[in-house]
Design an enzyme around this catalytic site. Structure first.
Site, PDB file in Angstrom:
ATOM      1  N   LYS A 164     -87.684-101.643  13.278  1.00 31.81           N
ATOM      2  CA  LYS A 164     -86.357-102.209  13.541  1.00 31.81           C
ATOM      3  C   LYS A 164     -85.508-101.158  14.245  1.00 31.81           C
ATOM      4  CE  LYS A 164     -83.395-100.539  11.280  1.00 31.81           C
ATOM      5  NZ  LYS A 164     -82.392 -99.845  10.460  1.00 31.81           N
ATOM      6  N   PRO A 179     -92.817 -93.371  10.724  1.00 33.21           N
ATOM      7  CA  PRO A 179     -92.350 -92.307   9.841  1.00 33.21           C
ATOM      8  C   PRO A 179     -91.423 -92.866   8.760  1.00 33.21           C
ATOM      9  CG  PRO A 179     -91.448 -92.049  12.075  1.00 33.21           C
ATOM     10  CD  PRO A 179     -92.431 -93.176  12.119  1.00 33.21           C
ATOM     11  N   VAL A 180     -91.487 -92.219   7.590  1.00 37.50           N
ATOM     12  CA  VAL A 180     -90.729 -92.683   6.423  1.00 37.50           C
ATOM     13  C   VAL A 180     -89.305 -92.134   6.495  1.00 37.50           C
ATOM     14  CG1 VAL A 180     -90.680 -92.509   3.896  1.00 37.50           C
ATOM     15  CG2 VAL A 180     -92.856 -92.816   5.079  1.00 37.50           C
ATOM     16  N   GLY A 210     -86.348 -98.745   9.716  1.00 38.22           N
ATOM     17  CA  GLY A 210     -86.587 -99.852   8.797  1.00 38.22           C
ATOM     18  C   GLY A 210     -88.003-100.026   8.336  1.00 38.22           C
ATOM     19  N   GLY A 211     -88.795 -98.971   8.310  1.00 39.44           N
ATOM     20  CA  GLY A 211     -90.193 -99.117   7.905  1.00 39.44           C
ATOM     21  C   GLY A 211     -90.334 -99.833   6.575  1.00 39.44           C
ATOM     22  N   ASP A 246     -81.260-104.299   5.041  1.00 39.11           N
ATOM     23  CA  ASP A 246     -81.929-104.603   6.309  1.00 39.11           C
ATOM     24  C   ASP A 246     -83.062-105.618   6.157  1.00 39.11           C
ATOM     25  OD1 ASP A 246     -80.338-102.710   7.465  1.00 39.11           O
ATOM     26  OD2 ASP A 246     -81.937-101.217   7.745  1.00 39.11           O
TER      27      ASP A 246
HETATM   28  O1  C5P Z   1     -79.418-101.646   1.083  1.00 38.96           O
HETATM   29  P1  C5P Z   1     -80.258-100.409   1.032  1.00 38.96           P
HETATM   30  O2  C5P Z   1     -80.880-100.201  -0.331  1.00 38.96           O
HETATM   31  O3  C5P Z   1     -81.269-100.323   2.118  1.00 38.96           O
HETATM   32  O4  C5P Z   1     -79.265 -99.209   1.264  1.00 38.96           O
HETATM   33  C1  C5P Z   1     -79.614 -97.863   1.002  1.00 38.96           C
HETATM   34  C2  C5P Z   1     -78.323 -97.070   0.829  1.00 38.96           C
HETATM   35  O5  C5P Z   1     -77.611 -97.041   2.067  1.00 38.96           O
HETATM   36  C3  C5P Z   1     -77.342 -97.685  -0.166  1.00 38.96           C
HETATM   37  O6  C5P Z   1     -77.609 -97.240  -1.460  1.00 38.96           O
HETATM   38  C4  C5P Z   1     -76.023 -97.189   0.346  1.00 38.96           C
HETATM   39  O7  C5P Z   1     -75.804 -95.874  -0.085  1.00 38.96           O
HETATM   40  C5  C5P Z   1     -76.224 -97.147   1.849  1.00 38.96           C
HETATM   41  N1  C5P Z   1     -75.711 -98.333   2.544  1.00 38.96           N
HETATM   42  C6  C5P Z   1     -74.340 -98.505   2.656  1.00 38.96           C
HETATM   43  N2  C5P Z   1     -73.837 -99.590   3.306  1.00 38.96           N
HETATM   44  C7  C5P Z   1     -74.666-100.502   3.856  1.00 38.96           C
HETATM   45  C8  C5P Z   1     -76.079-100.346   3.778  1.00 38.96           C
HETATM   46  C9  C5P Z   1     -76.567 -99.241   3.099  1.00 38.96           C
HETATM   47  O8  C5P Z   1     -73.570 -97.677   2.171  1.00 38.96           O
HETATM   48  N3  C5P Z   1     -74.143-101.549   4.510  1.00 38.96           N
END
Ligand code: C5P
Length: 296
Positions: free
Chosen positions: A29, A114-115, A120-121, A156
């Site tokens: 992504k 890559p991680v 978005g892996g 995502d």
């Molecule tokens: O949603 P996801 O678990 O992928 O997000 C990882 C981290 O990225 C969240 O814990 C948050 O700290 C941050 N994040 C955010 N605002 C978003 C998406 C992600 O602050 N819209």
């Protein structure tokens, strides 16, 4: 946390074929633009982002036969070694709990991306698992229950579930399709630095720099920004070098960081310019990861 996928033979129709392997792509992504508008009470951030996808990425191979199991293979498998609760297993478990039962699944995740790299892996792997689960259960992948499972797994994941160019708002989970840019040559470059998404968001300065541009995917990509690039560079200054190196290439139309980094991308006006660009980057920075691909 479960180390094997859920599933029960007993609860599954006996006429289900037992020799089926489903291969599902989990494309990388890109955030062609990412405008951070506000911090929210729940710890997330209000975003406006343009999601796009490329031809290449990870892959899921799912055997609907016999024993439940989970393996990770591929060039970046080591990046996930020892990780409990992989998002793929969490996706299968959430689907089985909230949407429909699943038979025992033997899952191989071929990790080519890559991680912790802003492309978005993990989210795409989870979304691929939800598509496979939907197919097995005979449920459309755009069913609202599948979308709800996706949104609960990560901001995502809904975008990755559709795999289409789309504007994402809210946490990124509210989607509106956008047209344009399919077939555009793109080069992804990562300086082999893993960056924590939560850390990058936490380092954002809280200044709203304005809405994402209106229009088709090209005008949004051309006129947009990534507001996480400045905080990401504070954490991993090498990202600035990647951007500068891509900016110097011939035939480049847009250069930007994706997501919370550290992967950056360059869009090109022609495939030959992308090949030349990739060769130049590989020659000058042999330790960096490069992927020549195409927007879908
Ligand atoms: O949603 P996801 O678990 O992928 O997000 C990882 C981290 O990225 C969240 O814990 C948050 O700290 C941050 N994040 C955010 N605002 C978003 C998406 C992600 O602050 N819209």
């Amino acid at each position: 946390m479960a180390k094997t996928p859920p599933g029960s033979r007993a609860s599954w129709p006996t006429d289900w074929p037992t020799d089926v392997t489903i291969v599902e792509r989990a494309p990388a992504k890109l955030n062609l633009a990412l405008h951070v508008r506000a911090r929210r009470e729940d710890g997330y951030h209000e975003l406006e982002t343009l999601f796009a996808f490329v031809e290449d990425g990870d892959e899921l191979r799912v055997d609907v036969a016999g024993e439940a199991g989970f393996t990770v293979t591929g060039p970046f498998a080591a990046g996930l070694a020892g990780e409990g609760g992989n998002l793929v297993l969490r996706a299968a478990a959430a689907f089985a709990r909230d949407v429909a039962p699943l038979p025992p699944l033997s899952i191989d995740l071929v990790k080519r991306l890559p991680v912790a790299s802003g492309i978005g892996g993990g989210s795409s792997d989870a979304a691929a698992m939800l598509r496979v689960a939907s197919r097995i259960a005979g449920i459309p992948a755009d069913d609202r229950r599948v979308h709800a499972v996706a949104a609960a797994l990560g901001s995502d994941v809904p975008a990755c579930l559709t795999g289409r160019t789309a504007l994402g708002i809210g946490r990124g989970e509210v989607l509106r399709p956008v047209s344009g840019l399919a077939g555009t040559p793109v080069l992804l470059v990562n300086p082999n630095v893993a960056v924590s998404t939560a850390r990058v968001f936490a380092a954002w300065d809280g200044v709203d720099r304005g809405a994402i541009p209106e229009g088709d995917a090209w005008s949004i990509a051309r006129d947009g920004r990534n507001d996480l690039a400045v905080p990401a560079k504070l954490i991993a200054p090498v990202i600035g070098e990647v951007i500068d190196a891509l900016d110097r290439l011939d035939g480049v139309t847009v250069v930007r960081m994706s997501g919370s980094g550290a992967t950056c991308f360059a869009l090109f006006d022609a495939g030959a310019a992308r090949e030349a660009g990739a060769a130049a980057i590989r020659g000058a920075y042999p330790g960096w990861w490069c992927l020549e691909t195409v927007l879908t």
